[in-house]
Design a protein around this motif. Structure first.
Motif, short mmCIF file in Angstrom:
data_model
loop_
_atom_site.label_atom_id
_atom_site.label_comp_id
_atom_site.label_asym_id
_atom_site.label_seq_id
_atom_site.Cartn_x
_atom_site.Cartn_y
_atom_site.Cartn_z
N GLN A 16 5.65 -5.62 1.50
CA GLN A 16 6.15 -6.04 0.19
C GLN A 16 6.44 -4.86 -0.73
O GLN A 16 6.98 -5.04 -1.82
CB GLN A 16 5.14 -6.98 -0.47
N TRP A 17 6.03 -3.67 -0.31
CA TRP A 17 6.35 -2.49 -1.11
C TRP A 17 7.82 -2.15 -0.95
O TRP A 17 8.44 -2.42 0.08
CB TRP A 17 5.47 -1.32 -0.68
N ALA A 18 8.39 -1.55 -1.97
CA ALA A 18 9.83 -1.27 -1.97
C ALA A 18 10.23 -0.34 -0.83
O ALA A 18 11.24 -0.57 -0.15
CB ALA A 18 10.23 -0.66 -3.32
N ASP A 19 9.45 0.70 -0.62
CA ASP A 19 9.75 1.66 0.45
C ASP A 19 8.57 1.74 1.40
O ASP A 19 7.41 1.80 0.97
CB ASP A 19 10.04 3.05 -0.13
N ALA A 20 8.87 1.75 2.69
CA ALA A 20 7.81 1.87 3.69
C ALA A 20 7.17 3.25 3.58
O ALA A 20 7.87 4.27 3.57
CB ALA A 20 8.38 1.67 5.09
N PRO A 21 5.85 3.31 3.46
CA PRO A 21 5.18 4.61 3.30
C PRO A 21 5.22 5.42 4.60
O PRO A 21 5.18 4.85 5.70
CB PRO A 21 3.75 4.22 2.93
N ASP A 50 -1.37 -13.74 -17.14
CA ASP A 50 -1.97 -12.46 -17.51
C ASP A 50 -1.83 -11.45 -16.38
O ASP A 50 -1.66 -10.25 -16.62
CB ASP A 50 -3.44 -12.64 -17.87
N ALA A 51 -1.92 -11.95 -15.14
CA ALA A 51 -1.76 -11.06 -13.99
C ALA A 51 -0.34 -10.50 -13.94
O ALA A 51 -0.13 -9.31 -13.70
CB ALA A 51 -2.09 -11.81 -12.70
N ALA A 52 0.64 -11.38 -14.16
CA ALA A 52 2.04 -10.94 -14.15
C ALA A 52 2.30 -9.95 -15.28
O ALA A 52 3.06 -8.98 -15.13
CB ALA A 52 2.96 -12.15 -14.27
N SER A 53 1.66 -10.19 -16.42
CA SER A 53 1.83 -9.29 -17.56
C SER A 53 1.23 -7.92 -17.26
O SER A 53 1.79 -6.88 -17.64
CB SER A 53 1.16 -9.89 -18.79
N ALA A 54 0.10 -7.91 -16.55
CA ALA A 54 -0.55 -6.64 -16.21
C ALA A 54 0.33 -5.80 -15.29
O ALA A 54 0.33 -4.57 -15.37
CB ALA A 54 -1.90 -6.90 -15.56
N LEU A 55 1.10 -6.47 -14.42
CA LEU A 55 1.99 -5.73 -13.53
C LEU A 55 3.04 -4.95 -14.31
O LEU A 55 3.44 -3.85 -13.92
CB LEU A 55 2.68 -6.70 -12.56
N GLY A 69 -4.15 10.23 -7.56
CA GLY A 69 -2.87 9.67 -7.18
C GLY A 69 -2.20 8.95 -8.33
O GLY A 69 -2.75 8.86 -9.43
N ALA A 70 -1.03 8.43 -8.06
CA ALA A 70 -0.26 7.70 -9.08
C ALA A 70 0.23 6.39 -8.49
O ALA A 70 0.57 6.31 -7.30
CB ALA A 70 0.92 8.54 -9.55
N LEU A 71 0.24 5.35 -9.31
CA LEU A 71 0.74 4.05 -8.87
C LEU A 71 2.26 4.09 -8.74
O LEU A 71 2.95 4.67 -9.59
CB LEU A 71 0.33 2.97 -9.86
N VAL A 72 2.75 3.48 -7.69
CA VAL A 72 4.20 3.42 -7.45
C VAL A 72 4.75 2.22 -8.21
O VAL A 72 4.32 1.09 -7.97
CB VAL A 72 4.50 3.30 -5.94
N PRO A 73 5.70 2.43 -9.13
CA PRO A 73 6.23 1.30 -9.91
C PRO A 73 6.95 0.29 -9.03
O PRO A 73 7.62 0.65 -8.06
CB PRO A 73 7.21 1.98 -10.88
N GLY A 74 6.76 -0.99 -9.36
CA GLY A 74 7.44 -2.06 -8.64
C GLY A 74 6.74 -2.54 -7.39
O GLY A 74 7.21 -3.49 -6.75
N ASP A 75 5.61 -1.92 -7.03
CA ASP A 75 4.91 -2.31 -5.80
C ASP A 75 3.64 -3.12 -6.08
O ASP A 75 2.79 -3.26 -5.21
CB ASP A 75 4.55 -1.07 -4.98
N GLY A 76 3.52 -3.64 -7.28
CA GLY A 76 2.36 -4.47 -7.60
C GLY A 76 2.48 -5.86 -6.99
O GLY A 76 3.57 -6.43 -6.93
N VAL A 77 1.37 -6.40 -6.51
CA VAL A 77 1.34 -7.73 -5.90
C VAL A 77 0.14 -8.48 -6.46
O VAL A 77 -0.95 -7.92 -6.59
CB VAL A 77 1.23 -7.64 -4.36
N VAL A 78 0.35 -9.76 -6.78
CA VAL A 78 -0.74 -10.60 -7.29
C VAL A 78 -1.27 -11.46 -6.14
O VAL A 78 -0.51 -12.11 -5.43
CB VAL A 78 -0.24 -11.51 -8.44
#
Length: 246
Positions: A168-173, A122-127, A75-84
């Protein structure tokens, strides 16, 4: 009443009842030990990596047989849906989890615990450094945690709740797995999250446990019976004394 209880007859009866109670207690202990000895240890082969699709279905709760299983998918990570997530421990050290939303090649979404870091910056940077290219996702499939309302009230989020992350994800799956994936290989800048092997489940022989409880009740009843007989004798003597006075 205790004057009656101190009579030799009732002292002897007390010893008899205590002996009976001790016998019942020993029988209860034996039944309990049998229940433990015959307990069934349910061991699962969780360390052999299997396809995620073979043990889990979208839009359904994670089964006990699937919880803790090592799985793989693509799979691929969806950009903008990262949460700390805050307050997450790794090898006893408190820090942060960086989580993401992965879309598998079959079009099903899954929450992914990508890695751990000690510092929020560092967590925010990783996102920001997420790679969205399709890749193999291998790790341990874990049951979702319940959402914690206090987290949102304090402006923090600590629980790895799939339901809370979806909001919190941009689009509901369109479809999502009920559990989440703890990734084996953390992205650059993150430490791999400690994900221990699930402990074996032990199923007691509840019939033996029930019998043990029964014997314990019988033991208590044996002592109570002596008390009841002494009290009845005392009440009878009190009634006889009142009749003589009248």
């Amino acid at each position: 009443m205790w004057q009656v209880a101190r009579r030799p007859r009732w002292i002897g009866m007390l010893f008899v009842c205590l002996a009976v109670a001790a016998g019942f207690a020993l029988l209860g202990q034996w039944q309990l030990s049998r229940g433990v000895e015959t307990a069934t240890v349910v061991e699962r082969e969780t360390e052999t990596t299997v396809p995620l699709e073979s043990i889990a279905e979208p839009a359904s709760t994670i089964s006990s047989s699937a919880a803790g299983q090592r799985v793989s998918t693509t799979g691929a990570l969806v950009p903008g849906d990262g949460v700390v997530l805050e307050g997450r421990f790794n090898d006893g050290v408190e820090g942060f989890w960086v989580t993401g939303h992965a879309l598998t090649e079959s079009g099903v979404s899954i929450a992914v615990a990508l890695g751990w870091v000690a510092d929020r910056a560092d967590a925010a940077s990783a996102l920001k450094d997420f790679t969205t290219s399709e890749r193999d996702l291998t790790g341990r499939y874990v049951a979702t945690e319940p959402p914690a309302e206090d987290d949102f009230e304090a402006g923090e989020q600590k629980s790895m709740s799939v339901a809370a992350l979806i909001n919190q994800w941009a689009d509901a799956p369109a479809s999502v797995y009920g559990g989440y994936l703890v990734l084996d290989d953390a992205p650059a800048g993150l430490d791999a999250i400690d994900s221990p092997v699930p402990s074996a489940e032990v199923t007691l022989n509840w019939l033996n446990v029930f019998y043990a409880i029964e014997w314990a009740v019988f033991a208590v009843f044996a002592v109570f019976l002596w008390f009841r007989l002494v009290r009845d004798e005392w009440e009878r003597e009190q009634e006889d004394a009142e009749l003589e006075l009248n």
